[in-house]
Design an enzyme around this catalytic site. Structure first.
Site, PDB file in Angstrom:
ATOM      1  N   CYS A 234     -21.017   2.648  -0.924  1.00 33.29           N
ATOM      2  CA  CYS A 234     -20.102   1.705  -0.297  1.00 33.29           C
ATOM      3  C   CYS A 234     -19.012   2.501   0.424  1.00 33.29           C
ATOM      4  O   CYS A 234     -18.674   3.602   0.000  1.00 33.29           O
ATOM      5  CB  CYS A 234     -19.484   0.781  -1.353  1.00 33.29           C
TER       6      CYS A 234
ATOM      7  N   CYS B 198       0.798  -1.228   0.000  1.00 33.30           N
ATOM      8  CA  CYS B 198       0.000   0.000   0.000  1.00 33.30           C
ATOM      9  C   CYS B 198       0.831   1.279   0.000  1.00 33.30           C
ATOM     10  O   CYS B 198       1.637   1.516   0.910  1.00 33.30           O
ATOM     11  CB  CYS B 198      -0.934   0.005   1.211  1.00 33.30           C
TER      12      CYS B 198
END
Length: 335
Positions: free
Chosen positions: A129, A60
């Protein structure tokens, strides 16, 4: 078709390791039985809070401990988020996901602001979402009351491989978050990443875990690692289309009614490879220039691909009866 949550690891192994053309053929047949094969859910993902994350996820670029060139920023203004959601809807998206680089949700002003964003985006008629890290039962309930339709929390890889990729939270932490989301009545979105240096056995184990949850996730993203300079996995080779096909086809066979999302890594895939993934059972994509901080095909490129392949966007709230109450609002079927 009977849905199973009692798959054995040996059964998943046998499915995954079939000759690839036989695997894709089997998955395509199941897809045709259970889904509208010419229909793809178009989703857009926006980073509403970028960088500065305390986690050590090896893939990440938003982890604060890595030097990746990602500039950290605080929570975006509500108006900017709502404008992005409207642009996504105007471009054909029917689900809008908001991501924040948090380890976990904290009960503070930022979470209150995210709840307000959920309410506003929900008012546009989009399936809303969020992916905000770990959460507890109370926080899941608050998100549901605000109108959240789905929550994303990926397993990333197998339990056996997990500690090589992340040490700042456990595999059970992830599973507990999914349980809280499910208990709150929010749609579960959970998948993983391939290309982390895992084996086929790790991929099989992850799919087995997803397919043997108490209920199948409504959405399973299949991500190919996008290596980012400055992260520990910067030198990993690109995942091949054949690896993606095995993951997508196996997921489709194990979880026939699930939306299988062709997610990160699509920028590097020509239309021919993406077409094979749709044939194998993928029926959802992220569209828009970025997936949080990594490149992604833009709306115009995807519109051209849809026209070439004869695909059409899935309508929002498709599985909800017209006029029913959906997480605090009356469902209307959007084009």
């Amino acid at each position: 078709m009977t849905l199973r949550t009692d798959w054995t690891l040996d059964e998943v192994h046998a499915i995954y390791n079939q000759p690839v053309l036989e695997l894709v053929t089997q998955a395509a047949a199941i897809h045709a039985q259970t889904q509208a094969t010419g229909e793809v859910q178009v989703c857009t993902l926006l980073s509403v809070k970028t960088g500065g994350c305390p986690e050590d996820c090896a893939y990440c670029p938003q982890a604060a401990r890595y030097h990746t060139g990602v500039q950290a920023h605080k929570l975006l203004p509500d108006a900017e988020v709502l404008a992005s959601a409207q642009r996504a809807k105007d471009s054909g998206s029917t689900r809008f996901c908001m991501g924040a680089a948090w380890r976990e949700i904290r009960d503070n002003r930022d979470f209150d602001r995210v709840l307000g964003m959920v309410e506003q985006v929900n008012g546009l008629g989009l399936e809303v979402c969020c992916t905000l890290g770990m959460l507890n039962e109370y926080q899941a309930e608050r998100l549901k009351q605000a109108g959240l339709y789905a929550y994303n929390h990926n397993l990333d890889t197998s339990r056996e491989k997990y500690d090589d990729i992340i040490t700042t939270r456990t595999y059970d932490d992830r599973l507990n978050t999914l349980e809280h989301v499910r208990k709150a009545g929010i749609s579960v979105c959970s998948g993983g990443i391939i290309g982390l240096g895992e084996t086929d056995e790790d991929r099989i184990a992850m799919l087995h875990t997803l397919a043997t949850l108490p209920a199948h996730p409504e959405s399973v993203p299949v991500n190919a690692l996008v290596p980012v300079a400055g992260t520990p996995l910067a030198d990993q080779p690109r995942v091949s289309v054949w690896e993606m096909l095995r993951m997508i086809a196996t997921a489709r066979i194990l979880m026939p009614h699930t939306m299988v999302r062709l997610s990160a890594g699509r920028q590097e895939m020509p239309v021919t490879e993406q077409a094979l993934c749709f044939l194998a059972g993928a029926n959802s994509i992220f569209s828009g220039e970025k997936l949080l901080t990594t490149p992604n095909p833009d709306f115009d490129a995807d519109k051209q691909m849809f026209a070439l392949l004869g695909l059409k966007p899935r309508k929002s709230f498709k599985d909800v009866p017209e006029g029913a109450t959906v997480l605090g609002r009356t469902a209307t079927v959007e084009a």
